[in-house]
Every structure is written in C-alpha cells, then in structure tokens.
Design an enzyme around this catalytic site. Structure first.
Site, PDB file in Angstrom:
ATOM      1  N   ARG A 121       0.818  -1.226   0.000  1.00  0.00           N
ATOM      2  CA  ARG A 121       0.000   0.000   0.000  1.00  0.00           C
ATOM      3  C   ARG A 121       0.848   1.270   0.000  1.00  0.00           C
ATOM      4  O   ARG A 121       0.410   2.339   0.422  1.00  0.00           O
ATOM      5  CB  ARG A 121      -0.977   0.017   1.176  1.00  0.00           C
ATOM      6  CG  ARG A 121      -1.946  -1.143   1.122  1.00  0.00           C
ATOM      7  CD  ARG A 121      -3.191  -0.884   1.926  1.00  0.00           C
ATOM      8  NE  ARG A 121      -4.104  -1.985   1.789  1.00  0.00           N
ATOM      9  CZ  ARG A 121      -4.117  -3.057   2.573  1.00  0.00           C
ATOM     10  NH1 ARG A 121      -3.263  -3.154   3.579  1.00  0.00           N
ATOM     11  NH2 ARG A 121      -4.974  -4.023   2.363  1.00  0.00           N
ATOM     12  N   LYS A 143       3.285  11.765 -10.744  1.00  0.00           N
ATOM     13  CA  LYS A 143       2.393  10.977 -11.614  1.00  0.00           C
ATOM     14  C   LYS A 143       3.131   9.690 -11.975  1.00  0.00           C
ATOM     15  O   LYS A 143       4.246   9.735 -12.512  1.00  0.00           O
ATOM     16  CB  LYS A 143       2.065  11.739 -12.902  1.00  0.00           C
ATOM     17  CG  LYS A 143       0.955  12.749 -12.747  1.00  0.00           C
ATOM     18  CD  LYS A 143       0.526  13.280 -14.112  1.00  0.00           C
ATOM     19  CE  LYS A 143      -0.533  14.339 -13.979  1.00  0.00           C
ATOM     20  NZ  LYS A 143      -0.866  14.962 -15.277  1.00  0.00           N
ATOM     21  N   GLU A 185       9.816  19.928 -23.635  1.00  0.00           N
ATOM     22  CA  GLU A 185       9.165  20.149 -22.336  1.00  0.00           C
ATOM     23  C   GLU A 185       9.806  21.326 -21.594  1.00  0.00           C
ATOM     24  O   GLU A 185       9.182  21.938 -20.743  1.00  0.00           O
ATOM     25  CB  GLU A 185       9.225  18.875 -21.471  1.00  0.00           C
ATOM     26  CG  GLU A 185       8.641  17.618 -22.139  1.00  0.00           C
ATOM     27  CD  GLU A 185       7.108  17.557 -22.156  1.00  0.00           C
ATOM     28  OE1 GLU A 185       6.461  18.520 -21.698  1.00  0.00           O
ATOM     29  OE2 GLU A 185       6.572  16.546 -22.646  1.00  0.00           O
ATOM     30  N   LYS A 227       7.800  23.472 -12.603  1.00  0.00           N
ATOM     31  CA  LYS A 227       6.957  22.296 -12.356  1.00  0.00           C
ATOM     32  C   LYS A 227       6.635  22.181 -10.864  1.00  0.00           C
ATOM     33  O   LYS A 227       5.499  21.871 -10.482  1.00  0.00           O
ATOM     34  CB  LYS A 227       7.643  21.026 -12.870  1.00  0.00           C
ATOM     35  CG  LYS A 227       6.824  19.775 -12.572  1.00  0.00           C
ATOM     36  CD  LYS A 227       6.458  18.971 -13.758  1.00  0.00           C
ATOM     37  CE  LYS A 227       5.389  17.939 -13.420  1.00  0.00           C
ATOM     38  NZ  LYS A 227       5.423  16.761 -14.232  1.00  0.00           N
ATOM     39  N   GLU A 237      -4.219  17.756 -10.130  1.00  0.00           N
ATOM     40  CA  GLU A 237      -4.794  18.268 -11.377  1.00  0.00           C
ATOM     41  C   GLU A 237      -6.297  18.486 -11.255  1.00  0.00           C
ATOM     42  O   GLU A 237      -7.081  18.001 -12.074  1.00  0.00           O
ATOM     43  CB  GLU A 237      -4.479  17.296 -12.524  1.00  0.00           C
ATOM     44  CG  GLU A 237      -4.415  17.975 -13.875  1.00  0.00           C
ATOM     45  CD  GLU A 237      -3.771  17.104 -14.956  1.00  0.00           C
ATOM     46  OE1 GLU A 237      -2.660  16.581 -14.743  1.00  0.00           O
ATOM     47  OE2 GLU A 237      -4.391  16.953 -16.005  1.00  0.00           O
ATOM     48  N   ARG A 242      -2.423  22.590 -12.984  1.00  0.00           N
ATOM     49  CA  ARG A 242      -1.529  21.541 -13.503  1.00  0.00           C
ATOM     50  C   ARG A 242      -1.888  21.177 -14.942  1.00  0.00           C
ATOM     51  O   ARG A 242      -1.029  20.765 -15.722  1.00  0.00           O
ATOM     52  CB  ARG A 242      -1.578  20.306 -12.587  1.00  0.00           C
ATOM     53  CG  ARG A 242      -0.518  19.274 -12.958  1.00  0.00           C
ATOM     54  CD  ARG A 242      -0.263  18.259 -11.871  1.00  0.00           C
ATOM     55  NE  ARG A 242       0.787  17.350 -12.288  1.00  0.00           N
ATOM     56  CZ  ARG A 242       1.407  16.493 -11.509  1.00  0.00           C
ATOM     57  NH1 ARG A 242       1.089  16.409 -10.238  1.00  0.00           N
ATOM     58  NH2 ARG A 242       2.368  15.702 -11.982  1.00  0.00           N
ATOM     59  N   ASN A 246      -0.281  20.508 -19.968  1.00  0.00           N
ATOM     60  CA  ASN A 246      -0.662  19.748 -21.165  1.00  0.00           C
ATOM     61  C   ASN A 246      -0.599  20.586 -22.437  1.00  0.00           C
ATOM     62  O   ASN A 246      -1.063  20.140 -23.482  1.00  0.00           O
ATOM     63  CB  ASN A 246      -2.079  19.175 -21.000  1.00  0.00           C
ATOM     64  CG  ASN A 246      -2.123  18.133 -19.893  1.00  0.00           C
ATOM     65  OD1 ASN A 246      -1.147  17.403 -19.694  1.00  0.00           O
ATOM     66  ND2 ASN A 246      -3.222  18.071 -19.154  1.00  0.00           N
ATOM     67  N   HIS A 249      -0.074  18.997 -25.776  1.00  0.00           N
ATOM     68  CA  HIS A 249      -0.250  17.549 -25.641  1.00  0.00           C
ATOM     69  C   HIS A 249      -1.487  17.028 -26.365  1.00  0.00           C
ATOM     70  O   HIS A 249      -1.502  15.886 -26.798  1.00  0.00           O
ATOM     71  CB  HIS A 249      -0.288  17.152 -24.162  1.00  0.00           C
ATOM     72  CG  HIS A 249       1.080  17.147 -23.524  1.00  0.00           C
ATOM     73  ND1 HIS A 249       1.859  18.280 -23.447  1.00  0.00           N
ATOM     74  CD2 HIS A 249       1.803  16.148 -22.951  1.00  0.00           C
ATOM     75  CE1 HIS A 249       3.005  17.979 -22.841  1.00  0.00           C
ATOM     76  NE2 HIS A 249       3.004  16.703 -22.541  1.00  0.00           N
ATOM     77  N   HIS A 253      -0.938  14.511 -29.064  1.00  0.00           N
ATOM     78  CA  HIS A 253      -1.484  13.163 -28.874  1.00  0.00           C
ATOM     79  C   HIS A 253      -2.108  12.659 -30.177  1.00  0.00           C
ATOM     80  O   HIS A 253      -1.928  11.497 -30.562  1.00  0.00           O
ATOM     81  CB  HIS A 253      -2.530  13.178 -27.752  1.00  0.00           C
ATOM     82  CG  HIS A 253      -3.259  11.892 -27.586  1.00  0.00           C
ATOM     83  ND1 HIS A 253      -2.770  10.868 -26.802  1.00  0.00           N
ATOM     84  CD2 HIS A 253      -4.415  11.430 -28.122  1.00  0.00           C
ATOM     85  CE1 HIS A 253      -3.599   9.843 -26.860  1.00  0.00           C
ATOM     86  NE2 HIS A 253      -4.615  10.165 -27.658  1.00  0.00           N
ATOM     87  N   HIS A 267       7.475  11.282 -28.178  1.00  0.00           N
ATOM     88  CA  HIS A 267       6.492  12.067 -27.428  1.00  0.00           C
ATOM     89  C   HIS A 267       6.840  13.568 -27.435  1.00  0.00           C
ATOM     90  O   HIS A 267       6.003  14.420 -27.738  1.00  0.00           O
ATOM     91  CB  HIS A 267       6.396  11.529 -26.001  1.00  0.00           C
ATOM     92  CG  HIS A 267       5.541  12.371 -25.105  1.00  0.00           C
ATOM     93  ND1 HIS A 267       4.174  12.426 -25.223  1.00  0.00           N
ATOM     94  CD2 HIS A 267       5.865  13.224 -24.093  1.00  0.00           C
ATOM     95  CE1 HIS A 267       3.689  13.261 -24.320  1.00  0.00           C
ATOM     96  NE2 HIS A 267       4.686  13.757 -23.618  1.00  0.00           N
TER      97      HIS A 267
END
Ligand code: NAD
Ligand code: GLY
Length: 369
Positions: A121, A143, A185, A227, A237, A242, A246, A249, A253, A267
């Site tokens: 956990r 993340k 980035e 960041k 988010e 946050r 993106n 993105h 994507h 990416h």
C-alpha cells in the site's frame, strides 16, 4: 548544485540538479537508505553507461545494491513487466519505510513509481532521471503509471518520490534526438507561463542542445522550479493549474496516435508540433498575433525539433486527426479542454473549443503542408 523543494503538506521533497550526483549517490540519499540491500530498477541502455557509478557509490557506503535491468522502451510500462517488478521487490522483502531507486528515463520512473505506490500500500522511491524529459518533467510531481490496451498512462497513481537526483552528467550519453525531444518540455514552461524564460530559450536553446553545462543547468533548474510551483498548487490536477502542463499535448497526442505511437514521432516531438499547432490555433482565434505564433515555431525549430506537420508526411484528413482526440484521457464529460495562449507566457484552459472547428483547422494545416 541547485536545490528546488516541491512543497506538499507532509510529503515535501527536494529536486537536486548537478553533475556527479550518481557517483555521490549514497551520500545524497543519506538516511533514506535504511537497509543494506538497495533495489535499483533501470533499463539496459542506462545500465550500460551509469550502473557502475551508482553501484560503486552504494558499495563504498556499505550497501548491497540489487539491480533489475529491463528492456528499454515504452513496452516496459505494461501489466506483465509491472508484475515482474513487484514480485522481484517482494522477494527482496521491501517494506513500507524502504526506498526503491528508479534509475532511467520517464519509462523507468513511471513504472517504478507505480510499483512503489502499490507495494504494501505504498513504499518510498527515489527518482534518478537520466533523460532531459525525465529531469524536467516526469520525475517531478508524482504521476506514476503503466499503459493499458485502451491507451497510454491509463492505470496509475499519484505517488510522490522522496528525493529526485538529476545528474546533468548522465545526459552526455543520451542520443541527440532524445535530448531534443526533452527540450520540448523545457521550452513549454516558457511558452505556458514565463515569457522571460521563453526569451532565454530563444537565445540559448542551441547551447542546451549542444550540452553546454551552464545552459543545461539553467534550463533544467528553471523547468524544475516551474513544475514544482505548479505541482504544489495543484497536485492532483483538479484546479486547472496543472492541466496547463498539457500545452501541446492534445494536438501532439493526435499526431502520436496517427503515427502509431512509434519511433516516427517521439512524445517530445509530438509536444513540439502540438505547441506550434496550439499557437497557430490561438492565432486563428485572434488570441495571439500571427507573429507570436511564428516566433514560437521558430524557437522550437532552432533546437532541431520538428515545427511543421508537413515533416510527418501524413495522408489523413483534419477530421481523422481530430477523431484521435476523442480518445484523449483528458476528455471530460464529452468535452476536451484545450490549452491555448493569450500571450507568450500566458496559457489558459479553454473548455469551449469545438472539435469540429479544430478538425477544420487541422485540415487547413495539412493542406498547407
Ligand atoms: P525513456 O525512458 O524511454 O528513455 C528514452 C530512451 O533513452 C530509452 O531508450 C532509454 O533507454 C534511453 N536512455 C535513458 N537515459 C539514457 C542515458 N542517460 N543515456 C543513454 N540512453 C538513455 O523515455 P523518456 O522520454 O525519458 O520518458 C517517456 C515516458 O515518460 C513516457 O512513458 C511518458 O508517458 C512518461 N512521462 C511521464 C510524465 C509524468 O509526469 N509522470 C511526464 C512526461 C512523460
Ligand atoms: N507531465 C504533466 C504533469 O506532470 O502533470
């Protein structure tokens, strides 16, 4: 060395940026390594260049490093590899208070972080990012994820590391294309929230790509600071802060999906093209000037990143490209929030964008290329 704290109630941690951190690894970790055995998860490419430094440092400090060396690439973010990682860690009798070391790029960081999130956990982990993308983005903010049949990063958890050690020296062995992809980035932080940093990138991007020590340290440190600020404001988010990360993105994507999430478009390259498209779309909506959209494209191209969709040789329609966006994980109750620009350094989340309008815009971009 630069030290940035990610301030989160009860879970704050430092991101240290310097050269030589791998060779000084055990000392940097201090009390986080409370047992003799230290599990290190990495991939073959990274191990080839950097295993020895970290192994030596741990042995010199009286530890027994155990390495799990995975095949490189996105395929490691899978259920089967996660199972292998978890079983390996359980065999090493990892406990909650222990720390697992993620030595590698975003793939190793995301996978190891997720394993750490679910073992008993939740146990500790230390991020040792070795790609530019991982140093400026994925290692900071907690993340963690693996991919599922339905899409990338769909199974994961927010689980913050206890420490991030970004060794600039490790970037010396990174292939140029990967360094450039990570730079997308970096410049993103300028475009979305810091005009001065964008202007610094305009002037110094090529020095970063050339691997100049001072330029790299500044670029990584400023990115980490940006960041850390955003993560501290909106860890999960939920407020929209946050989500600004993106930028590029959603368009990116669609391009990554159209090119099959393959080596045809990394990416970061998708994000670079996506930021150019977001800027052009913002100009089309008269939010920014055409000149500013051109300026963003030029700054991106100056670092060797693609800045024109024509470079992809796509044969699809704007409609087909936009259709990929329906599978974007950012879809929210039937709408897709887009990060657009009011100015260079001033991004905002637009939840009212019509996908039909985006499809028409993409059709124009493809026709012009
Ligand atoms: P990656 O981890 O696949 O690394 C890219 C390549 O470089 C790999 O072949 C790797 O073996 C190699 N490599 C890594 N370090 C090296 C070094 N120092 N020298 C030589 N080779 C080296 O890719 P990445 O671009 O670092 O990360 C991409 C992943 O990050 C994706 O899975 C993406 O979903 C994830 N990501 C996560 C977040 C987040 O917030 N968690 C953010 C952005 C991206
Ligand atoms: N890479 C986007 C985020 O961390 O939120």
């Amino acid at each position: 060395m630069s030290v940035t704290r990610v301030e989160l109630a009860g879970r704050s941690y430092e991101v240290r940026v310097d050269s030589g951190l791998l060779a000084d690894f055990a000392n940097q970790c201090g009390g986080l390594l409370r047992k003799k055995v230290v599990p290190v998860i990495t991939d073959r490419n990274v191990a080839m260049h950097w295993r020895e430094a970290i192994e030596q440092s741990l042995r010199d400090a009286g530890h027994v490093p155990e390495f799990l060396v995975l095949d490189p690439g996105e395929s490691a973010k899978s259920w089967s590899v996660l199972e292998r990682v978890v079983n390996w860690l359980l065999e090493l009798e990892v406990e909650r208070g222990d720390h697992i070391v993620a030595l590698g790029g975003g793939v190793i960081g995301d996978l190891t972080g997720f394993a750490a999130a679910i073992i008993k956990r939740g146990c500790g982990f230390i991020q040792v990012p070795t790609t530019l993308l991982a140093q400026v983005d994925s290692s900071v903010g907690g993340k963690t994820a693996i991919n599922a049949k339905a899409g990338k990063n769909l199974v994961g958890a927010f689980h913050q590391p206890s420490l991030v050690l970004a060794d600039l020296g490790s970037l010396a062995t990174l292939p140029l294309r990967e360094l450039q992809a990570g730079y997308a980035e970096v410049i993103k932080y300028g475009i979305l929230g810091d005009r001065d940093f964008f202007e610094w990138c305009e002037a110094n991007g090529p020095r970063v790509i050339d691997g100049e020590r001072a330029a790299l340290e500044y670029a990584v440190t400023e990115s980490v600071k940006a960041k850390a600020r955003i993560v501290a404001e909106d860890e999960r988010e939920t407020t929209g802060a946050r989500a600004l990360l993106n930028l590029g993105h959603t368009f990116g994507h669609a391009l990554e999906a159209e090119t099959g999430f393959s080596d045809r478009l990394l990416h970061g390259e998708g994000v670079a093209l996506g930021m150019v498209l977001a800027a052009r779309y913002s100009a089309r909506k008269v939010l920014i000037s055409q000149q500013d959209a051109v300026r963003i494209g030029r700054a991106i191209a100056a670092s060797g990143l693609p800045s024109d969709v024509s470079s992809l040789g796509l044969t699809c329609s704007g409609q087909e490209l936009a259709a990929h966006m329906l599978h974007d994980k950012k879809m929210d109750a039937g709408t897709l929030p887009f990060v657009l620009l009011r100015d260079i350094g001033d991004a905002f989340l637009d939840k009212q964008v019509s996908l039909e309008d985006v499809a028409a815009f993409l059709g124009e971009q493809l026709a012009a290329s």
